[in-house]
Design an enzyme around this catalytic site. Structure first.
Site, PDB file in Angstrom:
ATOM      1  N   ASP A   1       0.810  -1.226   0.000  1.00  0.00           N
ATOM      2  CA  ASP A   1       0.000   0.000   0.000  1.00  0.00           C
ATOM      3  C   ASP A   1       0.839   1.270   0.000  1.00  0.00           C
ATOM      4  OD1 ASP A   1      -2.222  -1.709   0.226  1.00  0.00           O
ATOM      5  OD2 ASP A   1      -1.952  -1.795   2.391  1.00  0.00           O
TER       6      ASP A   1
ATOM      7  N   LYS B   1       2.644   1.896  -5.183  1.00  0.00           N
ATOM      8  CA  LYS B   1       3.464   1.373  -6.300  1.00  0.00           C
ATOM      9  C   LYS B   1       2.728   1.508  -7.626  1.00  0.00           C
ATOM     10  CE  LYS B   1       3.628  -2.644  -4.224  1.00  0.00           C
ATOM     11  NZ  LYS B   1       3.147  -2.308  -2.872  1.00  0.00           N
TER      12      LYS B   1
ATOM     13  N   GLY C   1      -3.691  -5.123  -4.086  1.00  0.00           N
ATOM     14  CA  GLY C   1      -4.687  -4.234  -4.667  1.00  0.00           C
ATOM     15  C   GLY C   1      -3.992  -2.966  -5.104  1.00  0.00           C
ATOM     16  N   HIS C   2      -3.856  -2.781  -6.403  1.00  0.00           N
ATOM     17  CA  HIS C   2      -3.163  -1.594  -6.902  1.00  0.00           C
ATOM     18  C   HIS C   2      -4.176  -0.566  -7.392  1.00  0.00           C
ATOM     19  CE1 HIS C   2       0.929  -3.771  -7.606  1.00  0.00           C
ATOM     20  NE2 HIS C   2       0.580  -3.680  -6.345  1.00  0.00           N
TER      21      HIS C   2
ATOM     22  N   GLN D   1       2.922  -6.107  -2.534  1.00  0.00           N
ATOM     23  CA  GLN D   1       3.265  -6.051  -1.109  1.00  0.00           C
ATOM     24  C   GLN D   1       4.560  -5.244  -0.898  1.00  0.00           C
ATOM     25  OE1 GLN D   1       2.453  -9.565  -2.280  1.00  0.00           O
ATOM     26  NE2 GLN D   1       0.398  -8.819  -2.090  1.00  0.00           N
TER      27      GLN D   1
ATOM     28  N   THR E   1      -9.403  -5.535   0.879  1.00  0.00           N
ATOM     29  CA  THR E   1     -10.307  -6.040   1.918  1.00  0.00           C
ATOM     30  C   THR E   1     -11.120  -4.943   2.615  1.00  0.00           C
ATOM     31  OG1 THR E   1      -8.575  -5.832   3.579  1.00  0.00           O
ATOM     32  CG2 THR E   1      -8.734  -7.952   2.447  1.00  0.00           C
TER      33      THR E   1
HETATM   34  P1  IMP Z   1      -1.607 -12.742   2.605  1.00  0.00           P
HETATM   35  O1  IMP Z   1      -0.610 -12.181   1.641  1.00  0.00           O
HETATM   36  O2  IMP Z   1      -3.020 -12.571   2.146  1.00  0.00           O
HETATM   37  O3  IMP Z   1      -1.271 -14.124   3.011  1.00  0.00           O
HETATM   38  O4  IMP Z   1      -1.495 -11.864   3.940  1.00  0.00           O
HETATM   39  C1  IMP Z   1      -0.321 -11.822   4.739  1.00  0.00           C
HETATM   40  C2  IMP Z   1      -0.087 -10.431   5.293  1.00  0.00           C
HETATM   41  O5  IMP Z   1       0.233  -9.543   4.218  1.00  0.00           O
HETATM   42  C3  IMP Z   1      -1.316  -9.807   5.970  1.00  0.00           C
HETATM   43  O6  IMP Z   1      -0.848  -8.972   7.030  1.00  0.00           O
HETATM   44  C4  IMP Z   1      -1.940  -8.965   4.863  1.00  0.00           C
HETATM   45  O7  IMP Z   1      -2.730  -7.919   5.357  1.00  0.00           O
HETATM   46  C5  IMP Z   1      -0.694  -8.468   4.175  1.00  0.00           C
HETATM   47  N1  IMP Z   1      -0.893  -8.130   2.753  1.00  0.00           N
HETATM   48  C6  IMP Z   1      -0.958  -8.986   1.708  1.00  0.00           C
HETATM   49  N2  IMP Z   1      -1.104  -8.314   0.559  1.00  0.00           N
HETATM   50  C7  IMP Z   1      -1.115  -7.021   0.880  1.00  0.00           C
HETATM   51  C8  IMP Z   1      -1.190  -5.824   0.101  1.00  0.00           C
HETATM   52  O8  IMP Z   1      -1.258  -5.828  -1.130  1.00  0.00           O
HETATM   53  N3  IMP Z   1      -1.164  -4.651   0.794  1.00  0.00           N
HETATM   54  C9  IMP Z   1      -1.043  -4.619   2.141  1.00  0.00           C
HETATM   55  N4  IMP Z   1      -0.956  -5.697   2.914  1.00  0.00           N
HETATM   56  C10 IMP Z   1      -0.979  -6.893   2.278  1.00  0.00           C
HETATM   57 MG    MG Z   2      -2.509  -2.295  -1.977  1.00  0.00          MG
END
Ligand code: IMP
Ligand code: MG
Length: 334
Positions: free
Chosen positions: A13, A16, A42-43, A174, A248
Site C-alpha cells: 500500500d 506502487k 490491490g493496486h 506487497q 479487503t
Molecule cells: P496474505 O498475503 O493474504 O497471506 O497476507 C499476509 C499479510 O500480508 C497480511 O498482514 C496482509 O494484510 C498483508 N498483505 C498482503 N497483501 C497485501 C497488500 O497488497 N497490501 C497490504 N498488505 C498486504
Molecule cells: Mg494495496
C-alpha cells in the site's frame, strides 16, 4: 534487455501502482511484469481521470503494453477473469495484451477456503499462503495446465530473451516488511517482494537499470500484529490518508515512518530511486515525525516539512549513497 523494478519498501500500500503507471507513460517499455503475489494485492490506479483497482493484472495494460503475470505469481481464475471484465467495462482495450507465465501457479477454491480460516496472521483471505505452500511442496497446479487459460499462456523465457531490445518494467506487490524472508515473520506474505524476487521471473541481474523503491511519508500495516501508534494523531492520519485496504477494506494501522527499516529495505533491494508518497497527508495533520534509528519507540519530532525532508535525505545519503529522492503529494501525480 533492460529491466527497471518498482517495489514496496514498507508493508504494501505504498502507492506502487501510481509509480508504475507514471513510468509506463515514457513509452519506452515493451513489457510490464507482475513478479510476485496473487490477488492479495490491490493496486489503485488513476487512468485518464478514472479510478481502477487491479489485483492480478499489471498496469501495462492501460497503455497497450504487454502485461505479464510472472512465474513468481499465483493466480485465481475467477478474479483474473473478473478483472479483465472490469478493465473492459472501464474502456481499456485488453486484447492480446494480457499474459500469464506458463509456470505461474493457480490459487484454487480450496486454497481460498483454507485461507478464510486464518486468524493468526490476518491475511487478505485470498488463498495466497496455501497456494504457495502447495507450489513449494510440489503439489501445485501450473497455469499451463489449465484449459481456460490457454489463450493467455506465455513462455516468459522466449518472450524476454529472444529479443534483446526488450525493456521490461517489473512491478512488485506487497513490500519489504511483508517479504517471506525479510519481513516480520510470521506476519508476512508468502512471496518474494524484493528485487531478487523480480529476478526470479527470468530477469538476469545485469539487465537491471533502476530500482524504484516506494514508501509513504508514514508507515501503514494491515494484519494481526499491533502496529498502530499511541495517540489520536494516528487516527487522524488514518482518516486523512483514507487508509483502508484496496482489497479487503480493512483499516490500515498507522505509525511514523521508520527510517531504520526504510534504510535496510533500500540497501537490500539496491534502490536507486526512492519515492515517498502522501507527504500531503502529514501536511494536513501538521506533524513531521519519524521513528528514530536508535529505538523504534522513540519518535523524532522535526520542526516542519523542510526539516523533515532534510533529516531523511541526510540519513539515507550517509556513506556516499546518491539515491534520488522524490516526494509526492498527489494520488494522481509523482
Ligand atoms: P496474505 O498475503 O493474504 O497471506 O497476507 C499476509 C499479510 O500480508 C497480511 O498482514 C496482509 O494484510 C498483508 N498483505 C498482503 N497483501 C497485501 C497488500 O497488497 N497490501 C497490504 N498488505 C498486504
Ligand atoms: Mg494495496
Amino acid at each position: 534487455m533492460i529491466a527497471d523494478i518498482v517495489l514496496g519498501l514498507s508493508y504494501g500500500d505504498e502507492g506502487k501502482g501510481k509509480v508504475t503507471h507514471h513510468l509506463l507513460k515514457s513509452g519506452e517499455y515493451t513489457h510490464c511484469l507482475r513478479f510476485n503475489g496473487g490477488c492479495n494485492a490491490g493496486h489503485t490506479i488513476y487512468h485518464e481521470g478514472k479510478k481502477f483497482v487491479t489485483h492480478h493484472i499489471p498496469a501495462g495494460v492501460f497503455f497497450g503494453i504487454k502485461s505479464i503475470i510472472g512465474p513468481g505469481c499465483v493466480v485465481n481464475l475467477e478474479q483474473f477473469f473478473k478483472e479483465i471484465q472490469e478493465l473492459r467495462d472501464g474502456g481499456i482495450d485488453v486484447r492480446d495484451k494480457i499474459f500469464i507465465a506458463e509456470n505461474a501457479h493457480i490459487i484454487t477454491d480450496r486454497h481460498m477456503a483454507e485461507d478464510r480460516n486464518d486468524y493468526q496472521i490476518g491475511t487478505t483471505k485470498r488463498g495466497n499462503g496455501p497456494a504457495y505452500r502447495d507450489k513449494y511442496s510440489r503439489r501445485g497446479i501450473l497455469a499451463a495446465d489449465v484449459e481456460v487459460l490457454q489463450k493467455y499462456i506465455i513462455d516468459v523465457f522466449a518472450e524476454f530473451h529472444e529479443n534483446k531490445n526488450n525493456v521490461i518494467l517489473c512491478e512488485g506487490a506487497q513490500g519489504f516488511g511483508l517479504d517471506i524472508d525479510w519481513g516480520d515473520y510470521p506476519f508476512v506474505t508468502s512471496s518474494h517482494c524484493t528485487s531478487a524476487g523480480a529476478l526470479l521471473n527470468g530477469i538476469p541481474p545485469q539487465a537491471v537499470r533502476r530500482v524504484y523503491g516506494v514508501t509513504k511519508a508514514y508507515d501503514t500495516y494491515v494484519g494481526a500484529k499491533k502496529f498502530h501508534g499511541e495517540g489520536r494523531i494516528f487516527d487522524l492520519i488514518q482518516q486523512a490518508g483514507a487508509e483502508y485496504g484496496a482489497t479487503t477494506g480493512r483499516a490500515r494501522q498507522c505509525n511514523w515512518l521508520n527510517l531504520k527499516d526504510l534504510k535496510k529495505a533500500m540497501d537490500v533491494n539496491g534502490v536507486t530511486d526512492l519515492i515517498i508518497n502522501k507527504v500531503d497527508i502529514l501536511r494536513e495533520v501538521g506533524k513531521w515525525n519519524l521513528r528514530s534509528y536508535k529505538n523504534n519507540a522513540i519518535s523524532l519530532q522535526l520542526q516542519d516539512e523542510d526539516g523533515w525532508k532534510q533529516y531523511i535525505q541526510k540519513y539515507l545519503r550517509t556513506g556516499g549513497n546518491d539515491v534520488n529522492i522524490t516526494c509526492s503529494d498527489s494520488p494522481e501525480r509523482i
